[in-house]
Write an enzyme that holds these catalytic residues in place. Structure first.
Site, PDB file in Angstrom:
ATOM      1  NE  ARG A  27      -3.933  -0.249   0.688  1.00 55.73           N
ATOM      2  CZ  ARG A  27      -5.010  -0.410   1.477  1.00 55.73           C
ATOM      3  NH1 ARG A  27      -5.260  -1.570   2.003  1.00 55.73           N
ATOM      4  NH2 ARG A  27      -5.833   0.576   1.671  1.00 55.73           N
ATOM      5  NE  ARG A  31      -6.837   6.402   3.365  1.00 53.16           N
ATOM      6  CZ  ARG A  31      -7.690   5.613   4.012  1.00 53.16           C
ATOM      7  NH1 ARG A  31      -8.873   6.087   4.359  1.00 53.16           N
ATOM      8  NH2 ARG A  31      -7.366   4.385   4.316  1.00 53.16           N
ATOM      9  NE  ARG A  40      -9.129  10.636  -1.327  1.00 51.72           N
ATOM     10  CZ  ARG A  40      -9.396  10.353  -0.054  1.00 51.72           C
ATOM     11  NH1 ARG A  40      -9.581   9.101   0.298  1.00 51.72           N
ATOM     12  NH2 ARG A  40      -9.444  11.302   0.833  1.00 51.72           N
ATOM     13  CG  ASP A  77      -9.225  -1.827  -3.336  1.00 48.23           C
ATOM     14  OD1 ASP A  77      -8.549  -1.204  -2.508  1.00 48.23           O
ATOM     15  OD2 ASP A  77     -10.028  -2.727  -3.028  1.00 48.23           O
ATOM     16  CE1 TYR A 154     -13.199  -5.834   2.714  1.00 45.80           C
ATOM     17  CE2 TYR A 154     -11.735  -7.523   1.863  1.00 45.80           C
ATOM     18  CZ  TYR A 154     -11.945  -6.407   2.645  1.00 45.80           C
ATOM     19  OH  TYR A 154     -10.913  -5.866   3.363  1.00 45.80           O
TER      20      TYR A 154
END
Ligand code: CP3
Length: 356
Positions: A27, A31, A40, A77, A154
């Site tokens: 990752r 952020r 973003r 993702d 998920y």
């Protein structure tokens, strides 16, 4: 075809000699980087960022401008696959990923479409092509997918979960349904990763982020065997080079013995596994990747350096000179000070040379 200027990441995965230990961070785009948040904001939201070739390419390159990383990872993702299967992925601020639809019944599973990765996920392949071209052979590009088990959690829960209640209920009540779903996902992942390889991914990692939630027999039946099916279905050579495959089961360090003969080149480990013991057990039969606690990056220059050196001492304790890629034991968090990963990366390159 440009030649690769820095191939130590690919070499270490294939247990070929290296001059220093290669490093990337799970990752690594995200952020914690102010430049990521800016891109973003321009894109509007996370999914628009993934779907815009130019922006996805830009955020992939951002961490490489700051740190001396040995690999880039496609910005996308794992949940793009369930989204393409029609589940309707969305993100609610502060709440993580959610799906409009869940998969819980036989009918739900039977109704899942067969996806065409080159049309339904064309934006991912466009990003891979653009990133490869922008990298210009500086470092290799990693493609990735979620494992069938992790994707299934998920899809069944409808988002993130702490206890995997509905998924485990399906596993123990109607295992044949879960197997049908996992098999469908394994086929989709094979197509998805092969398309990424065709578009230019030079190594692939399968993120089995929630494999560690399973008991050991269920891990083999419901997660590992589907990853094995994927590995067997992948293109393993492109442009005269082997495409290494990394399996990362978070919480799976104690199962390395059963992972070894499944055809993968390397295994990712989280920080709960002793790297020195793992290297001894694997004994040159595969490469290992990891496993710094991502929270280490909340510390000072000195504590980070100390932890990284201890990790490298463990990695090379058995005298093997390659077969190791430095990484975090899971993804970097949004709260990391963006000055700190540089200490991690530079310490790996400087300190490891003495072992190689
Ligand atoms: O490594 C990279 O730089 C490539 C990008 C990447 C993302 N997600 C971007 C992302 C990769 C490799 C992933 C994989 C992923 N996604 C996993 C497996 C790895 C792991 O951490 O276990 C999982 C479980 C997901 C699912 C997912 N996507 C969650 C749980 C979340 C929300 C929580 C979080 O950590 O942000 C996402 C969203 C997501 N994926 C973000 C990023 C940068 C944050 C979105 C934002 O900008 O707000």
């Amino acid at each position: 075809m440009t030649t690769l200027k820095n191939d130590r990441f690919l070499r270490a995965l294939l247990r070929e000699s290296v001059d220093t230990t290669p490093i990337w961070m799970m990752r690594q785009a995200g952020r914690y980087l102010p430049e990521y948040r800016e891109t973003r904001a321009k894109a509007g939201d996370f999914l628009s960022l993934c779907r815009n070739t130019e922006f996805a390419c830009e955020v992939t390159l951002q961490p490489l401008r700051r740190y001396d990383l040995d690999a880039a990872i496609l910005f996308s993702d794992i949940l793009t696959v369930p989204d393409a299967l029609g589940l309707g992925l969305y993100f609610e601020t502060g709440e993580g990923p959610k799906f409009k639809k869940t998969i819980r019944t036989e009918q739900d599973i039977q109704n899942l479409p067969k996806i065409n990765v080159n049309t339904d996920l064309d934006y991912v392949m466009n990003a891979v092509t653009a990133i490869r071209s922008a990298l210009g052979g500086s470092v290799p590009l990693i493609g990735f997918s979620g494992s069938p088990w992790t994707l299934a959690t998920y899809m069944i829960e409808g988002g993130s979960s702490k206890d995997y209640r509905f998924t485990k209920e399906m596993l123990y009540k109607t295992p044949e349904l879960l197997h049908a779903l996992l098999d469908h996902l394994a086929d989709a992942v094979i197509d998805y990763l092969n398309a990424q390889i065709e578009a230019g991914a030079q190594a692939v990692q399968i993120f089995d982020s929630w494999g560690g939630a399973l008991a050991h027999r269920e891990y083999i039946d419901f997660s590992l065997n589907y990853m094995k099916k994927i590995v067997n279905g992948l293109t393993r050579e492109k442009d005269g080079r082997r495409i290494p495959v990394i399996l990362f089961t978070k919480g799976g360090g104690q199962w390395l013995d059963v992972m070894l003969d499944k055809g993968a080149d390397a295994f990712g480990l989280d920080w709960t596994t002793r790297l020195d013991e793992a290297r001894k057990l694997v004994n040159g039969r595969a490469a290992l990747q990891g496993n710094l606690d991502p929270a280490t990056l909340y510390g000072s220059n000195q504590t980070i350096e100390k932890a990284v050196k201890a990790m490298l001492d463990d990695a090379y304790a058995n005298g093997e000179k390659t077969g190791y890629v430095a990484n975090l034991g899971h993804g970097i968090t949004q709260w990391v000070n963006p000055d700190m990963p540089k200490i991690f990366v530079d310490t790996v390159h400087e300190y490891s040379a003495k072992y190689l």
